[in-house]
Design a protein around this motif. Structure first.
Motif, PDB file in Angstrom:
ATOM      1  N   GLU A 164      14.312 -35.430 -27.682  1.00 35.85           N
ATOM      2  CA  GLU A 164      15.243 -34.687 -28.561  1.00 35.85           C
ATOM      3  C   GLU A 164      14.532 -34.050 -29.719  1.00 35.85           C
ATOM      4  N   ARG A 165      13.654 -35.199 -30.591  1.00 32.00           N
ATOM      5  CA  ARG A 165      12.976 -34.607 -31.432  1.00 32.00           C
ATOM      6  C   ARG A 165      12.043 -33.363 -31.348  1.00 32.00           C
ATOM      7  N   THR A 166      11.241 -33.658 -30.019  1.00 30.31           N
ATOM      8  CA  THR A 166      10.412 -32.362 -29.551  1.00 30.31           C
ATOM      9  C   THR A 166      11.387 -31.020 -29.238  1.00 30.31           C
ATOM     10  N   VAL A 167      12.452 -31.207 -28.765  1.00 33.50           N
ATOM     11  CA  VAL A 167      13.300 -29.923 -28.598  1.00 33.50           C
ATOM     12  C   VAL A 167      13.886 -29.467 -29.962  1.00 33.50           C
ATOM     13  N   ALA A 168      14.178 -30.354 -30.833  1.00 32.70           N
ATOM     14  CA  ALA A 168      14.491 -29.800 -32.156  1.00 32.70           C
ATOM     15  C   ALA A 168      13.217 -29.098 -32.736  1.00 32.70           C
ATOM     16  N   TRP A 169      12.365 -29.575 -32.737  1.00 32.15           N
ATOM     17  CA  TRP A 169      11.153 -29.027 -33.244  1.00 32.15           C
ATOM     18  C   TRP A 169      10.859 -27.553 -32.646  1.00 32.15           C
ATOM     19  N   ILE A 170      10.739 -27.543 -31.295  1.00 32.60           N
ATOM     20  CA  ILE A 170      10.327 -26.450 -30.604  1.00 32.60           C
ATOM     21  C   ILE A 170      11.281 -25.495 -30.940  1.00 32.60           C
ATOM     22  N   CYS A 171      12.525 -25.723 -30.817  1.00 27.19           N
ATOM     23  CA  CYS A 171      13.662 -24.812 -30.963  1.00 27.19           C
ATOM     24  C   CYS A 171      13.988 -24.225 -32.491  1.00 27.19           C
ATOM     25  N   GLY A 172      13.439 -25.233 -33.530  1.00 24.65           N
ATOM     26  CA  GLY A 172      13.762 -24.628 -34.795  1.00 24.65           C
ATOM     27  C   GLY A 172      15.006 -25.139 -35.283  1.00 24.65           C
ATOM     28  N   LEU A 173      15.682 -26.439 -34.889  1.00 28.89           N
ATOM     29  CA  LEU A 173      17.006 -26.670 -35.096  1.00 28.89           C
ATOM     30  C   LEU A 173      17.195 -27.526 -36.440  1.00 28.89           C
ATOM     31  N   ASP A 174      18.159 -27.598 -36.813  1.00 28.34           N
ATOM     32  CA  ASP A 174      18.554 -28.412 -38.251  1.00 28.34           C
ATOM     33  C   ASP A 174      18.744 -29.704 -37.663  1.00 28.34           C
ATOM     34  N   HIS A 175      19.333 -30.036 -36.503  1.00 25.95           N
ATOM     35  CA  HIS A 175      19.790 -31.451 -36.284  1.00 25.95           C
ATOM     36  C   HIS A 175      19.632 -31.838 -35.004  1.00 25.95           C
ATOM     37  N   VAL A 176      19.461 -32.976 -34.549  1.00 22.78           N
ATOM     38  CA  VAL A 176      18.975 -33.188 -32.990  1.00 22.78           C
ATOM     39  C   VAL A 176      20.323 -33.243 -32.373  1.00 22.78           C
ATOM     40  N   ARG A 177      21.555 -33.264 -32.907  1.00 21.07           N
ATOM     41  CA  ARG A 177      22.786 -33.387 -32.244  1.00 21.07           C
ATOM     42  C   ARG A 177      23.081 -32.169 -31.237  1.00 21.07           C
ATOM     43  N   GLU A 178      22.168 -31.118 -31.384  1.00 16.81           N
ATOM     44  CA  GLU A 178      22.215 -30.051 -30.542  1.00 16.81           C
ATOM     45  C   GLU A 178      21.318 -30.035 -29.405  1.00 16.81           C
ATOM     46  N   THR A 179      20.534 -31.026 -29.133  1.00 14.92           N
ATOM     47  CA  THR A 179      19.225 -31.012 -28.445  1.00 14.92           C
ATOM     48  C   THR A 179      19.644 -31.630 -27.166  1.00 14.92           C
ATOM     49  N   ILE A 180      20.881 -32.328 -27.051  1.00  8.64           N
ATOM     50  CA  ILE A 180      21.241 -33.145 -25.933  1.00  8.64           C
ATOM     51  C   ILE A 180      22.421 -32.976 -25.603  1.00  8.64           C
ATOM     52  N   PRO A 181      23.254 -32.581 -24.017  1.00 13.20           N
ATOM     53  CA  PRO A 181      24.250 -32.112 -23.736  1.00 13.20           C
ATOM     54  C   PRO A 181      25.429 -32.896 -24.373  1.00 13.20           C
ATOM     55  N   PHE A 182      25.471 -34.189 -24.412  1.00 13.25           N
ATOM     56  CA  PHE A 182      26.503 -35.010 -24.991  1.00 13.25           C
ATOM     57  C   PHE A 182      25.808 -35.937 -26.068  1.00 13.25           C
ATOM     58  N   PRO A 183      25.656 -35.672 -27.382  1.00 15.71           N
ATOM     59  CA  PRO A 183      25.029 -36.720 -28.194  1.00 15.71           C
ATOM     60  C   PRO A 183      25.838 -37.869 -28.688  1.00 15.71           C
ATOM     61  N   ARG A 184      25.277 -39.002 -28.721  1.00 10.69           N
ATOM     62  CA  ARG A 184      25.978 -40.297 -29.285  1.00 10.69           C
ATOM     63  C   ARG A 184      25.404 -40.472 -30.530  1.00 10.69           C
ATOM     64  N   LEU A 185      26.146 -40.298 -31.525  1.00 11.39           N
ATOM     65  CA  LEU A 185      25.675 -40.700 -32.771  1.00 11.39           C
ATOM     66  C   LEU A 185      26.657 -41.875 -33.680  1.00 11.39           C
ATOM     67  N   LEU A 186      26.223 -42.202 -34.689  1.00 16.70           N
ATOM     68  CA  LEU A 186      26.739 -43.456 -35.349  1.00 16.70           C
ATOM     69  C   LEU A 186      28.219 -43.517 -35.324  1.00 16.70           C
ATOM     70  N   ASN A 187      29.082 -42.225 -35.450  1.00 19.85           N
ATOM     71  CA  ASN A 187      30.330 -42.406 -35.358  1.00 19.85           C
ATOM     72  C   ASN A 187      30.999 -41.686 -33.912  1.00 19.85           C
ATOM     73  N   ARG A 188      30.362 -41.410 -33.107  1.00 15.65           N
ATOM     74  CA  ARG A 188      30.667 -40.194 -32.024  1.00 15.65           C
ATOM     75  C   ARG A 188      30.477 -40.897 -30.543  1.00 15.65           C
ATOM     76  N   LEU A 189      31.336 -41.024 -30.034  1.00 14.32           N
ATOM     77  CA  LEU A 189      31.261 -41.597 -28.516  1.00 14.32           C
ATOM     78  C   LEU A 189      32.010 -40.573 -27.501  1.00 14.32           C
ATOM     79  N   TYR A 190      32.859 -39.559 -28.033  1.00 14.00           N
ATOM     80  CA  TYR A 190      33.478 -38.670 -27.568  1.00 14.00           C
ATOM     81  C   TYR A 190      32.860 -37.135 -27.569  1.00 14.00           C
ATOM     82  N   PRO A 191      32.990 -36.287 -26.592  1.00  7.97           N
ATOM     83  CA  PRO A 191      33.422 -36.419 -25.289  1.00  7.97           C
ATOM     84  C   PRO A 191      32.403 -37.298 -24.611  1.00  7.97           C
TER      85      PRO A 191
END
Length: 430
Positions: A403-430
């Motif tokens: 995901e960090r590699t995708v973020a770098w190559i795509c030039g993204l601000d946040h890794v949440r966009e690099t994976i289809p359904f991100p799991r974050l500290l306060n996010r388990l949905y959808p």
């Protein structure tokens, strides 16, 4: 009429085609309707002229809503102004399913709203482009290892012990004992390397870190090679060749996707091995010169990595970290036991560490000492200790965070966009 995908539209210039997909957007100019059609392989504009199709068909299409599923029939026409270089002169549109009002409108939406609707947000051109780049990176990684004699080995996701301590592991019950969700497949790859020489695993890993930074996910994917009879220097060479190969393949296959993302391609075109290197010692000096309050023995945070990367226009290896801040299995430098034969690869443009790697301890007595120093239960690592008992050899490996590699190559601000359904500290949905 021939059925085709939008990605293959160039093969059918002047022909009548059928495309099965969805209506991404629509606008009207009196007696002409412009339909933005997507089918998963790409986007194309369909043009419907009232005088050419008749009032019944024209009015039917007027009622079709955003994200309704449709089958379109038309002739492929070259159009240099279109992103794909082509458009469709529509003759008919068959409605498969009429969608109600779509939640994601053209207006700006907040991140929380988009993440709540991630299952729908994925359909947007930007997210589609990111997923395509991710797919190329995955395929390029597999190609690289296949071409270089590696064997894919699947590491377990449920493990009886930790790779780097239990502080950030998810614990679960495993019948009458405890198990953990894997934070790395590395230890298992060391065992596999002793059987097959050069191996890698690729799968999900989990870190129970209560972090909200733009670089962190709770569940992420790691590509982890391990190589028998490979020492520190050769390990670095494999890493820079690997990353260079990935970037080359993305530039070859995803230029249009990078354009959708407004990525500065010139910065990626510069990513070719060899990569620069800086020792941890010199990195500390550099940071102190830049006014950072950091001392020898401290680990780097994201701001430190960004400052180091700013001095280079390629990924940079930071080598020879202090032994005390690295994992128990890393081999100490023969002349400087206070540092280990390890390196992190820091991506340029502020994207931080994308690879961590090292030469591993091959000596049985030293490994036993390290396990004791780290207060790890010897019995849980007995199988790992056996690797130094039965035919131990020098060996090295590394892990690349997808995901960090995708973020770098795509030039993204946040890794949440690099994976289809991100799991974050306060996010388990959808």
């Amino acid at each position: 009429m021939v059925e085709t995908r939008i990605a293959d539209i160039a093969k059918h210039e002047g022909q009548e085609v059928i495309i099965k997909g969805w209506l991404y957007n629509k606008r009207s100019s009196g007696k002409i309707q412009f339909l933005q059609i997507r089918d998963g392989s790409g986007f194309i504009q369909g043009v419907m002229v009232k005088n050419e199709v008749g009032e019944e068909i024209f009015n039917k299409v007027k009622e079709i809503t955003q994200e309704s599923s449709i089958i379109v029939y038309g002739t492929v026409k070259r159009e240099e102004r279109a992103p794909s270089g082509f458009e469709l002169l529509l003759k008919d549109v068959e409605l498969v399913h009429l969608a109600p009002t779509y939640p994601i409108a053209k207006k700006e939406h907040g991140v929380d709203f988009l993440m709540d609707h991630r299952h729908l947000w994925l359909r947007s051109p930007r997210q589609v482009a990111i997923m395509r780049v991710r797919n190329t990176i995955v395929n390029a990684a597999r190609e690289f290892f296949d071409k270089n004699g590696f064997t894919l080995i699947d590491a377990p996701i449920l493990t009886p012990s930790a790779c780097e301590g239990t502080t950030n592991l998810f614990e679960t019950e495993y019948f009458d004992t405890k198990a953990y969700l894997s934070q790395s497949g590395q230890l298992y790859m060391e065992a596999a390397a002793m059987a097959l020489g050069k191996v890698y695993c690729f799968g999900p890993t989990f870190r129970a870190e209560k972090s909200k930074t733009r670089r962190h996910l709770i569940e992420f994917w790691m590509i982890e090679p391990e190589m028998a009879y490979v020492e520190f220097e050769e390990n670095l060479q494999v890493q820079e060749q690997f990353v260079s190969y990935i970037v080359e393949k993305v530039l070859e296959k995803n230029r249009q996707d990078l354009k959708v993302l407004d990525r500065d391609i010139s910065k990626l075109e510069n990513i070719k091995a060899p990569f620069p290197r800086i020792t941890y010692d010199d990195a500390i000096k550099l940071l102190q010169e830049k006014g950072e309050d950091i001392q020898w023995g401290d680990d780097f945070g994201a701001p430190h990595e960004t400052i180091i990367a700013e001095s280079f226009d390629k990924p940079v290896f930071v080598t020879h970290y202090p032994t005390d801040i690295k994992a128990f299995y890393m081999k100490p430098h023969p002349q400087r036991p206070e540092v280990v034969l390890a390196a992190d690869l820091i991506a340029p443009e502020g994207y931080g560490e994308i690879i961590g790697g090292s030469e591993r301890i091959a000596d049985l007595d030293l490994l036993l000492k390290r396990i004791e120093e780290h207060n790890l239960p010897k019995e849980a690592y007995q199988w790992y200790i056996d690797l130094r008992t039965y035919g131990s050899v020098p060996h090295s490996g590394f892990g690349l965070g997808l995901e960090r590699t995708v973020a770098w190559i795509c030039g993204l601000d946040h890794v949440r966009e690099t994976i289809p359904f991100p799991r974050l500290l306060n996010r388990l949905y959808p």
